[in-house]
Write an enzyme that holds these catalytic residues in place. Structure first.
Site, short mmCIF file in Angstrom:
data_model
loop_
_atom_site.label_atom_id
_atom_site.label_comp_id
_atom_site.label_asym_id
_atom_site.label_seq_id
_atom_site.Cartn_x
_atom_site.Cartn_y
_atom_site.Cartn_z
N HIS A 7 11.20 31.06 71.72
CA HIS A 7 10.53 31.63 70.54
C HIS A 7 11.04 31.02 69.25
CE1 HIS A 7 13.97 34.54 71.12
NE2 HIS A 7 14.04 34.49 69.79
N HIS A 79 15.38 31.54 63.11
CA HIS A 79 16.03 30.80 64.20
C HIS A 79 15.00 30.29 65.20
CE1 HIS A 79 16.21 35.02 65.93
NE2 HIS A 79 15.89 34.40 67.05
N GLU A 130 19.39 30.07 68.90
CA GLU A 130 19.66 31.09 69.94
C GLU A 130 19.46 30.41 71.29
OE1 GLU A 130 16.99 34.48 69.73
OE2 GLU A 130 17.91 35.45 71.47
C1 LIG Z 1 16.85 40.22 69.48
C2 LIG Z 1 17.39 38.81 69.64
C3 LIG Z 1 16.54 38.01 70.63
O1 LIG Z 1 15.66 37.22 70.28
O2 LIG Z 1 16.79 38.24 71.84
C4 LIG Z 1 17.46 38.12 68.29
O3 LIG Z 1 16.91 37.09 68.00
S1 LIG Z 1 18.51 38.90 67.17
C5 LIG Z 1 18.44 37.92 65.70
C6 LIG Z 1 19.45 38.38 64.71
N1 LIG Z 1 20.79 38.04 65.16
C7 LIG Z 1 21.46 36.97 64.70
O4 LIG Z 1 20.99 36.21 63.88
C8 LIG Z 1 22.87 36.78 65.26
C9 LIG Z 1 23.56 35.55 64.81
N2 LIG Z 1 23.57 35.41 63.35
C10 LIG Z 1 24.67 35.60 62.60
O5 LIG Z 1 25.74 35.91 63.10
C11 LIG Z 1 24.51 35.45 61.11
O6 LIG Z 1 23.13 35.62 60.81
C12 LIG Z 1 25.01 34.10 60.57
C13 LIG Z 1 24.28 32.92 61.22
C14 LIG Z 1 26.52 33.97 60.81
C15 LIG Z 1 24.72 34.05 59.09
O7 LIG Z 1 25.13 35.24 58.50
P1 LIG Z 1 25.14 35.38 56.92
O8 LIG Z 1 23.84 34.94 56.35
O9 LIG Z 1 25.61 36.76 56.58
O10 LIG Z 1 26.33 34.40 56.60
P2 LIG Z 1 26.69 33.54 55.36
O11 LIG Z 1 26.10 34.14 54.13
O12 LIG Z 1 28.16 33.38 55.42
O13 LIG Z 1 25.98 32.16 55.68
C16 LIG Z 1 26.67 31.00 55.98
C17 LIG Z 1 25.76 29.83 55.66
O14 LIG Z 1 24.73 29.77 56.66
C18 LIG Z 1 23.45 29.81 56.07
N3 LIG Z 1 22.56 30.58 56.93
C19 LIG Z 1 22.64 31.89 57.21
N4 LIG Z 1 21.68 32.28 58.04
C20 LIG Z 1 20.95 31.16 58.30
C21 LIG Z 1 19.82 30.90 59.09
N5 LIG Z 1 19.22 31.87 59.78
N6 LIG Z 1 19.32 29.65 59.15
C22 LIG Z 1 19.93 28.65 58.44
N7 LIG Z 1 21.01 28.83 57.67
C23 LIG Z 1 21.52 30.07 57.59
C24 LIG Z 1 23.67 30.47 54.73
O15 LIG Z 1 22.66 30.09 53.83
C25 LIG Z 1 25.02 29.92 54.34
O16 LIG Z 1 24.87 28.62 53.82
P3 LIG Z 1 25.59 28.14 52.47
O17 LIG Z 1 27.05 28.32 52.75
O18 LIG Z 1 25.17 26.70 52.34
O19 LIG Z 1 25.07 29.03 51.39
CO LIG Z 2 15.57 35.66 68.80
#
Ligand SMILES: C[C@@H](C(=O)O)C(=O)SCCNC(=O)CCNC(=O)[C@H](O)C(C)(C)COP(=O)(O)OP(=O)(O)OC[C@H]1O[C@@H](n2cnc3c(N)ncnc32)[C@H](O)[C@@H]1OP(=O)(O)O
Ligand SMILES: [Co+2]
Length: 134
Positions: A7, A79, A130
């Site tokens: 996805h 993502h 992912e």
């Molecule tokens: C239900 C399940 C499924 O399908 O089965 C799902 O999908 S659940 C989907 C939801 N779950 C997840 O996303 C889980 C994994 N994600 C995470 O742990 C978090 O979202 C992070 C990826 C660590 C980012 O968290 P957060 O935005 O709070 O962190 P941060 O502000 O420190 O960001 C660090 C740097 O990464 C960038 N950044 C953050 N999110 C981003 C994204 N989605 N795509 C691209 N870049 C991204 C920010 O702009 C920043 O860049 P700069 O430093 O350059 O400004």
């Molecule tokens: Co997902």
């Protein structure tokens, strides 16, 4: 190592409006909203003939997509999800190559009842990845 595109996820500020856009304007088949409390999101699946779109909205106070939506208030691609045959082998290989596996590194059960892991966007060309067990 990576296989099918499972996805593409889009973070949205208004789930109802997003469902109307995909279900109505774009004429796709959309699911009802499904709460995923362990992931901090509510999802709607859009079924396409060759893949799915996941519409994501924050759920709870510690949603991992809250920061993304604050930076992208009208929404945006959040993502991409690739299938892998063996998620633990994939994780170990990626870790050995220096990539950051998010969270505690242990797979969680994802929206399709299969184990999933996330890889840091800064290690993959600015794209959050992912991995889902096929
Ligand atoms: C239900 C399940 C499924 O399908 O089965 C799902 O999908 S659940 C989907 C939801 N779950 C997840 O996303 C889980 C994994 N994600 C995470 O742990 C978090 O979202 C992070 C990826 C660590 C980012 O968290 P957060 O935005 O709070 O962190 P941060 O502000 O420190 O960001 C660090 C740097 O990464 C960038 N950044 C953050 N999110 C981003 C994204 N989605 N795509 C691209 N870049 C991204 C920010 O702009 C920043 O860049 P700069 O430093 O350059 O400004
Ligand atoms: Co997902």
């Amino acid at each position: 190592m990576i296989g099918r595109l499972n996805h593409v996820a889009i973070a949205v500020p208004d789930l109802k409006a997003a469902a109307a856009l995909y279900g109505g304007t774009l004429g796709a088949k959309v699911s009802a909203p499904i709460a995923q409390p362990k992931h901090g999101v509510t999802v709607i699946f859009v079924e396409l003939p060759n893949t799915k779109i996941e519409l994501l909205h924050p759920l709870g106070d510690e949603s991992p997509i809250a920061g993304f939506l604050a930076r992208n208030p009208s929404g945006g691609i959040h993502h991409v999800c690739y299938e892998v045959d063996d998620i633990l082998a994939a994780r170990d290989r990626l870790k050995a190559s220096g990539a950051r596996v998010l969270g505690d590194g242990e797979p969680k059960i994802g929206a399709h009842d299969k184990p999933v892991l996330f890889l840091h966007p800064k290690d993959f060309l600015g794209t959050l990845i992912e991995l889902e067990q096929a």
